[in-house]
Design a protein around this motif. Structure first.
Motif, mmCIF file in Angstrom:
data_model
loop_
_atom_site.group_PDB
_atom_site.id
_atom_site.type_symbol
_atom_site.label_atom_id
_atom_site.label_comp_id
_atom_site.label_asym_id
_atom_site.label_seq_id
_atom_site.Cartn_x
_atom_site.Cartn_y
_atom_site.Cartn_z
ATOM 1 N N GLY A 77 43.778 29.702 36.555
ATOM 2 C CA GLY A 77 43.202 28.923 38.067
ATOM 3 C C GLY A 77 41.789 29.087 38.223
ATOM 4 O O GLY A 77 41.264 30.080 37.752
ATOM 5 N N LYS A 78 41.321 28.655 39.504
ATOM 6 C CA LYS A 78 40.019 28.753 39.881
ATOM 7 C C LYS A 78 40.013 29.864 41.022
ATOM 8 O O LYS A 78 40.809 29.567 41.882
ATOM 9 C CB LYS A 78 39.347 27.496 40.151
ATOM 10 N N PRO A 79 39.102 30.821 40.936
ATOM 11 C CA PRO A 79 39.288 31.824 42.001
ATOM 12 C C PRO A 79 38.559 31.214 43.398
ATOM 13 O O PRO A 79 37.672 30.359 43.141
ATOM 14 C CB PRO A 79 38.369 32.985 41.526
ATOM 15 N N ASP A 80 38.882 31.426 44.494
ATOM 16 C CA ASP A 80 38.509 31.046 45.721
ATOM 17 C C ASP A 80 36.890 31.263 45.832
ATOM 18 O O ASP A 80 36.586 32.552 45.716
ATOM 19 C CB ASP A 80 39.177 31.621 47.066
ATOM 20 N N ALA A 81 36.090 30.200 45.800
ATOM 21 C CA ALA A 81 34.698 30.521 45.715
ATOM 22 C C ALA A 81 34.202 31.374 46.798
ATOM 23 O O ALA A 81 33.256 32.016 46.697
ATOM 24 C CB ALA A 81 34.064 29.302 45.894
ATOM 25 N N LYS A 82 34.587 31.070 48.219
ATOM 26 C CA LYS A 82 34.286 32.058 49.490
ATOM 27 C C LYS A 82 34.783 33.503 49.009
ATOM 28 O O LYS A 82 33.672 34.226 49.602
ATOM 29 C CB LYS A 82 34.644 31.420 50.491
ATOM 30 N N GLU A 83 35.775 33.512 48.910
ATOM 31 C CA GLU A 83 36.311 35.096 48.631
ATOM 32 C C GLU A 83 35.353 35.730 47.471
ATOM 33 O O GLU A 83 35.047 36.845 47.696
ATOM 34 C CB GLU A 83 37.728 34.927 48.333
ATOM 35 N N LEU A 84 35.215 35.081 46.438
ATOM 36 C CA LEU A 84 34.337 35.698 45.388
ATOM 37 C C LEU A 84 32.979 35.829 45.728
ATOM 38 O O LEU A 84 32.404 36.943 45.490
ATOM 39 C CB LEU A 84 34.431 34.591 44.211
ATOM 40 N N ALA A 85 32.402 35.026 46.565
ATOM 41 C CA ALA A 85 30.925 35.118 46.919
ATOM 42 C C ALA A 85 30.809 36.547 47.849
ATOM 43 O O ALA A 85 30.003 37.067 47.803
ATOM 44 C CB ALA A 85 30.453 33.768 47.675
ATOM 45 N N ASN A 86 31.935 36.403 48.636
ATOM 46 C CA ASN A 86 31.756 37.726 49.944
ATOM 47 C C ASN A 86 32.111 39.033 48.826
ATOM 48 O O ASN A 86 31.642 39.871 49.292
ATOM 49 C CB ASN A 86 33.169 37.460 50.603
ATOM 50 N N LYS A 87 32.851 38.968 47.860
ATOM 51 C CA LYS A 87 33.209 40.190 46.988
ATOM 52 C C LYS A 87 31.910 40.319 46.355
ATOM 53 O O LYS A 87 31.526 41.508 45.974
ATOM 54 C CB LYS A 87 34.449 39.949 46.145
ATOM 55 N N LYS A 88 31.252 39.460 45.778
ATOM 56 C CA LYS A 88 29.911 39.832 45.289
ATOM 57 C C LYS A 88 28.922 40.388 46.232
ATOM 58 O O LYS A 88 28.024 41.362 45.829
ATOM 59 C CB LYS A 88 29.226 38.425 44.535
ATOM 60 N N ALA A 89 28.899 39.947 47.211
ATOM 61 C CA ALA A 89 27.924 40.439 48.225
ATOM 62 C C ALA A 89 28.235 41.845 48.712
ATOM 63 O O ALA A 89 27.388 42.678 48.812
ATOM 64 C CB ALA A 89 27.999 39.430 49.641
ATOM 65 N N GLU A 90 29.624 42.257 48.848
ATOM 66 C CA GLU A 90 30.107 43.560 48.878
ATOM 67 C C GLU A 90 29.597 44.532 47.964
ATOM 68 O O GLU A 90 29.242 45.595 47.934
ATOM 69 C CB GLU A 90 31.296 43.764 49.243
ATOM 70 N N LEU A 91 29.955 44.089 46.655
ATOM 71 C CA LEU A 91 29.572 44.360 45.398
ATOM 72 C C LEU A 91 28.220 44.931 45.286
ATOM 73 O O LEU A 91 27.883 46.188 45.158
ATOM 74 C CB LEU A 91 29.970 43.782 43.997
#
Length: 356
Positions: free
Chosen positions: A69-83
């Motif tokens: 499936g497609k990962p949640d875009a907002k959640e992925l963006a937040n994770k990338k920012a934290e990373l």
């Protein structure tokens, strides 16, 4: 009446030495000033790549966990920012510590020899021809100066490094490149700045003293040509400051040599072999004085034991008790004198603790 000629010569020599060290200090700082931006550019490039690749790994992981499936875009963006916040940045700068950028005296160099931090009594620091360019790492608002030992360097530049290491939120990862990649970047920057490591003849990263750079004494392959070589970057073996450094070290060894294990100095074999004839001479003279003190203390103890026995012959136990007491007292005094010596030559008590 004019000043004696010997005084004039001494003053002239002092002026010439200051002129030389001022010139060397200016040159090494100018060259280190070219090393810093090149190294920082390499750090910036490495971090940019680390962030890019780590984010790609995170996205790949998110897609896999979404099971097609497609990962949640907002959640992925937040994770990338934290990373990205967790991935450290690195920067190099010329040290402002006096012992790293100023003139190191013979006494101060002896301190480094006694501590086992240096294998020489003719360091380029004693001519202001060397300077330190430490590296600082910043991660999640926390900054650390990378320690100058390979075992500690490996925490920041691991032998095996992967950008995917940053995905583990619980793990404190300080790297953005491997040790071998960093060593290459460092050597390239040192060569381009026309500098060398502590040996004065190589640009390579020196694991035991990585942040030390100095003016090259010889041509460096791929970097420093003959025209960039600088002479008189170190005092000669026969110079007074080299002799004073060896003498201070020899005196400290002699004072602690007869003490109990844990209180005697861990000998600096490189200093002793590099200046063998001079060390042997100074150590022999210093040890002879200590041995004479031990002899006199023993003789006085035996004399005191006989005096206390009056007309009787003192027994062996009484003599031994007296000599043991005298030895213990002398050992305490020798230890105290050794600490006084090393505290006297401490280059910066604010950074290096005084011995108590």
């Amino acid at each position: 009446m004019g000043a004696p000629k010997t005084e004039d010569k001494a003053a002239d020599k002092k002026d010439d030495t200051k002129k030389l060290t001022d010139e060397l200090a200016k040159t090494v700082r100018e060259r280190a000033g070219k090393l810093v931006p090149k190294l920082n550019a390499a750090f910036t490039k490495a971090r940019k790549e680390a962030v890019k690749q780590a984010k790609a790994e995170l996205e790949k992981k998110a897609k896999k966990e979404a099971k097609g499936g497609k990962p949640d875009a907002k959640e992925l963006a937040n994770k990338k920012a934290e990373l990205e916040k967790r991935i450290p940045s690195f920067s190099a700068a010329i040290s402002d510590n006096v012992e790293s950028s100023g003139l190191r005296t013979a006494n101060e160099q002896a301190y480094y020899a006694i501590k086992g931090w240096s294998s020489t009594c003719s360091s380029a620091h004693m001519r202001r021809a060397a300077i330190h360019v430490p590296v600082t790492a910043t991660r999640a608002g926390k900054s650390k100066t990378v320690p100058h030992k390979k075992t500690n360097l490996l925490k920041f530049f691991p032998a095996k490094y992967s950008h995917a290491d940053h995905l583990d939120e619980k793990k404190e990862v300080w790297g953005i490149m491997s040790y071998s990649d960093f060593a290459k970047e460092w050597a390239d920057a040192v060569k381009s700045a026309k500098l060398a490591n502590w040996a004065g003849t190589k640009p390579n990263l020196a694991p035991d003293d990585p942040w030390h750079v100095e003016l090259p004494r010889k041509a460096v392959k791929g970097g420093v040509g003959k025209g960039d070589v600088v002479k008189k970057t170190r005092p000669g073996r026969s110079d007074t400051e080299v002799k004073a450094c060896v003498e201070n070290y020899a005196n400290y060894v002699a004072l602690t040599e007869g003490l109990a294990k844990g209180k005697k100095l861990k000998r600096n074999s490189e200093i002793e072999s590099n200046y063998k004839s001079l060390f042997d001479k100074k150590f022999k003279a210093a040890k002879a004085k200590v041995d004479e003190e031990r002899k006199k203390a023993k003789e006085q103890a035996e004399k005191d034991a006989k005096a206390e026995a009056k007309d009787k012959k003192p027994d062996k136990k009484a003599i031994k008790a007296k000599t043991d007491e005298a030895t213990k007292k002398l050992d305490a005094d020798l230890e105290k004198r050794a600490k006084k010596l090393v505290n006297k030559i401490n280059p910066d008590p604010s950074r290096f603790k005084l011995e108590k």
